[in-house]
Design an enzyme around this catalytic site. Sequence first.
Site, PDB file in Angstrom:
ATOM      1  N   CYS A   1       3.699   2.300  14.022  1.00 58.00           N
ATOM      2  CA  CYS A   1       4.484   3.081  13.071  1.00 58.00           C
ATOM      3  C   CYS A   1       5.711   2.283  12.692  1.00 58.00           C
ATOM      4  O   CYS A   1       5.985   1.236  13.263  1.00 58.00           O
ATOM      5  CB  CYS A   1       4.846   4.448  13.641  1.00 58.00           C
ATOM      6  SG  CYS A   1       6.065   4.392  14.932  1.00 58.00           S
TER       7      CYS A   1
ATOM      8  N   GLN B   1      -7.660  -0.197   3.800  1.00 62.95           N
ATOM      9  CA  GLN B   1      -8.439  -0.763   4.910  1.00 62.95           C
ATOM     10  C   GLN B   1      -9.833  -1.186   4.470  1.00 62.95           C
ATOM     11  O   GLN B   1     -10.458  -2.022   5.115  1.00 62.95           O
ATOM     12  CB  GLN B   1      -8.560   0.249   6.053  1.00 62.95           C
ATOM     13  CG  GLN B   1      -7.256   0.554   6.752  1.00 62.95           C
ATOM     14  CD  GLN B   1      -6.754  -0.581   7.638  1.00 62.95           C
ATOM     15  OE1 GLN B   1      -7.524  -1.402   8.140  1.00 62.95           O
ATOM     16  NE2 GLN B   1      -5.452  -0.646   7.834  1.00 62.95           N
TER      17      GLN B   1
ATOM     18  N   GLY C   1       0.807  -1.216   0.000  1.00 62.87           N
ATOM     19  CA  GLY C   1       0.000   0.000   0.000  1.00 62.87           C
ATOM     20  C   GLY C   1       0.841   1.267   0.000  1.00 62.87           C
ATOM     21  O   GLY C   1       0.501   2.250  -0.670  1.00 62.87           O
ATOM     22  N   THR C   2       1.938   1.248   0.734  1.00 62.62           N
ATOM     23  CA  THR C   2       2.778   2.451   0.807  1.00 62.62           C
ATOM     24  C   THR C   2       3.317   2.799  -0.579  1.00 62.62           C
ATOM     25  O   THR C   2       3.272   3.957  -1.010  1.00 62.62           O
ATOM     26  CB  THR C   2       3.954   2.224   1.786  1.00 62.62           C
ATOM     27  OG1 THR C   2       3.402   1.936   3.081  1.00 62.62           O
ATOM     28  CG2 THR C   2       4.850   3.439   1.886  1.00 62.62           C
TER      29      THR C   2
ATOM     30  N   ASN D   1      -7.885   3.942   8.785  1.00 62.31           N
ATOM     31  CA  ASN D   1      -7.272   2.774   9.413  1.00 62.31           C
ATOM     32  C   ASN D   1      -7.396   2.757  10.923  1.00 62.31           C
ATOM     33  O   ASN D   1      -7.400   1.691  11.529  1.00 62.31           O
ATOM     34  CB  ASN D   1      -5.786   2.664   9.026  1.00 62.31           C
ATOM     35  CG  ASN D   1      -5.061   3.980   9.097  1.00 62.31           C
ATOM     36  OD1 ASN D   1      -5.473   4.950   8.456  1.00 62.31           O
ATOM     37  ND2 ASN D   1      -4.004   4.044   9.864  1.00 62.31           N
TER      38      ASN D   1
HETATM   39  N1  PLP Z   1      -2.799   2.960   3.795  1.00 60.82           N
HETATM   40  C1  PLP Z   1      -3.508   2.570   4.861  1.00 60.82           C
HETATM   41  C2  PLP Z   1      -4.871   3.173   5.098  1.00 60.82           C
HETATM   42  C3  PLP Z   1      -2.998   1.612   5.741  1.00 60.82           C
HETATM   43  O1  PLP Z   1      -3.725   1.245   6.805  1.00 60.82           O
HETATM   44  C4  PLP Z   1      -1.712   1.078   5.495  1.00 60.82           C
HETATM   45  C5  PLP Z   1      -1.109   0.109   6.427  1.00 60.82           C
HETATM   46  O2  PLP Z   1      -1.412   0.092   7.605  1.00 60.82           O
HETATM   47  C6  PLP Z   1      -1.018   1.501   4.353  1.00 60.82           C
HETATM   48  C7  PLP Z   1      -1.589   2.448   3.529  1.00 60.82           C
HETATM   49  C8  PLP Z   1       0.329   0.961   4.007  1.00 60.82           C
HETATM   50  O3  PLP Z   1       0.233  -0.316   3.427  1.00 60.82           O
HETATM   51  P1  PLP Z   1       1.483  -1.301   3.425  1.00 60.82           P
HETATM   52  O4  PLP Z   1       1.631  -1.809   4.829  1.00 60.82           O
HETATM   53  O5  PLP Z   1       1.124  -2.391   2.466  1.00 60.82           O
HETATM   54  O6  PLP Z   1       2.664  -0.545   2.954  1.00 60.82           O
END
Ligand code: PLP
Length: 397
Positions: A336, A189, A79-80, A162
Site C-alpha cells: 500500500c 495487471q 494507473g491510479t 492484482n
Molecule cells: N490498478 C491495479 C489493478 C494495480 O495493480 C495498480 C498498481 O498496483 C494500479 C491500478 C495503480 O497503478 P499505478 O501504480 O501506476 O498508479
Amino acid sequence: MCSHAKGYRRGVHTYLDHAATTPARPEAREALERALDAANASATHVDGQVARRLVEEARETVADALNCSPHDVVFTSGGTEADNLAIKGIVWAAARGGHPPHVVTSSVEHAAVLETLAWLERRGEAQVTRVAPRADGRVDAGDVVAAVHENTVLVSVMAANNEVGAVNDVAAIVAALNDDVVVHTDAVQAFATLDVDVQAWGVDAVALSGHKFGAPQGVGVAVLRRTVPVEALIHGGGQERQVRSGTYAVGLISAFAAAVHATVAQRAHLRARLAVMSARLAQGLGDIDGVHLTGPTDPARRLASHVHVTIDDVDPAGLALALDSAGLAASSGAACGSGAAKSSHVLEALGAAGTPLRLSLGWSTTDADVDRALDVLTRAIGDVRAGTAVDLAALAR
Ligand code: PLP
C-alpha cells in the site's frame, strides 16, 4: 537474478514481485534515453514539432496495441491517475442534478478504483454498488447485470485482479449490459500477459500502467472513447484533448510505447513461458503441508504471472523477515501507499484465512528464480513454523 535489483542489492537476490513493479525493458530504457532532451512537445518551433512527433508516434503504437483510435489514448502519470480520470471524469460528466449517478463495481478492485468511488460516494456525487466475486475471485457477468438499474451510468470491473490473478471475462460483462451503460476496465495487471482489445471487449475506458510491463514508473494511459463525455480533473494548458493538461512527458511516453511494443511482440511467448513457471511454483508450494492456492485453479482463468497462496500456522512477520533475509522479494499482501502490509480486502472477500503470499513473475523471470524461490520458501516456512531461529545465513545462500 533480477536486473533491476543489481543496483542496490548485494548477494543472491530473487525478485518475484513483478505485479508490484517489473524492471524496465531495454527497449524502454533506450527510448527514454533518446527522448530525455526532447523539447516541449507543445512548442511550435521545429524542436517542439520533433518532440510532438515522438508523442504522436507513441500514441499510435499504443492505439495499435489496444485496437482503438489514437484519439482515444490519453497519457497519464500511471494507473491510479487513469482510473481516477475515467471514474471521476465520467461520473461528473453524467451528473445532471437530482439523483447522483449510480456506479457498479466489484469489491475486489484496486484501491485506485475503490477509494475513488468511496470518495465520490462520501461527497454525495455517486451511488455505488460493489459486487462480490465468486469463490475463485472472478466477477460474474450476471451478478454485475443484476446490480445495474435505470440510474446506472458506469460499470467498472477490472480485467484481472492484482492479488490473486483472477481473470474476468470483460467482453461477457459488456455483452450482457445495455449500450447506454459506460464500461471501464482496469487492465493494469492484465496487459503484460493478456491481449487487451478495446473493440473486441466493447469497453469505453481502460486503465494501463507502464511500470507493470517494462516502462518506468510514473506513466500510464487512460483509454477514453471520444464518444463518452468526460470532465477534466487537471486543468491547465489543454493538452490531451483538454482532459489532462500538463507538459508532455516525452521521455516517459516514448518509453511507455517502446515497452508496449516489446510486450505485444513477445506476449504469447512470455505467457506460455510464465504459465509453465507459475504452474511449477504453484505445484511446489502446494506440496508443502498447509499451503493453499488462492484464486482460480483453471489456468485459463488466472494470470500466468501470478501465484497466490495462503499458508497455515505461519507468523506473517516471521515469514516476511525470513524472505527478506534470504533475498527473496515477494508480496505478503498488496503493497500500500505507506509501504506497510495491511489486511487484504480481496482475501476478505474470498474468505481466505492464513498468511497470504503472492509470487509474481515477469519478462525477466528465469527458471533459476523459480528453483530458488521454492527452495527458500520450503526452508523458511519450515523454520518459521518450527519456531526455531531461522537460519538466515543458510537461507541467504
Ligand atoms: N490498478 C491495479 C489493478 C494495480 O495493480 C495498480 C498498481 O498496483 C494500479 C491500478 C495503480 O497503478 P499505478 O501504480 O501506476 O498508479
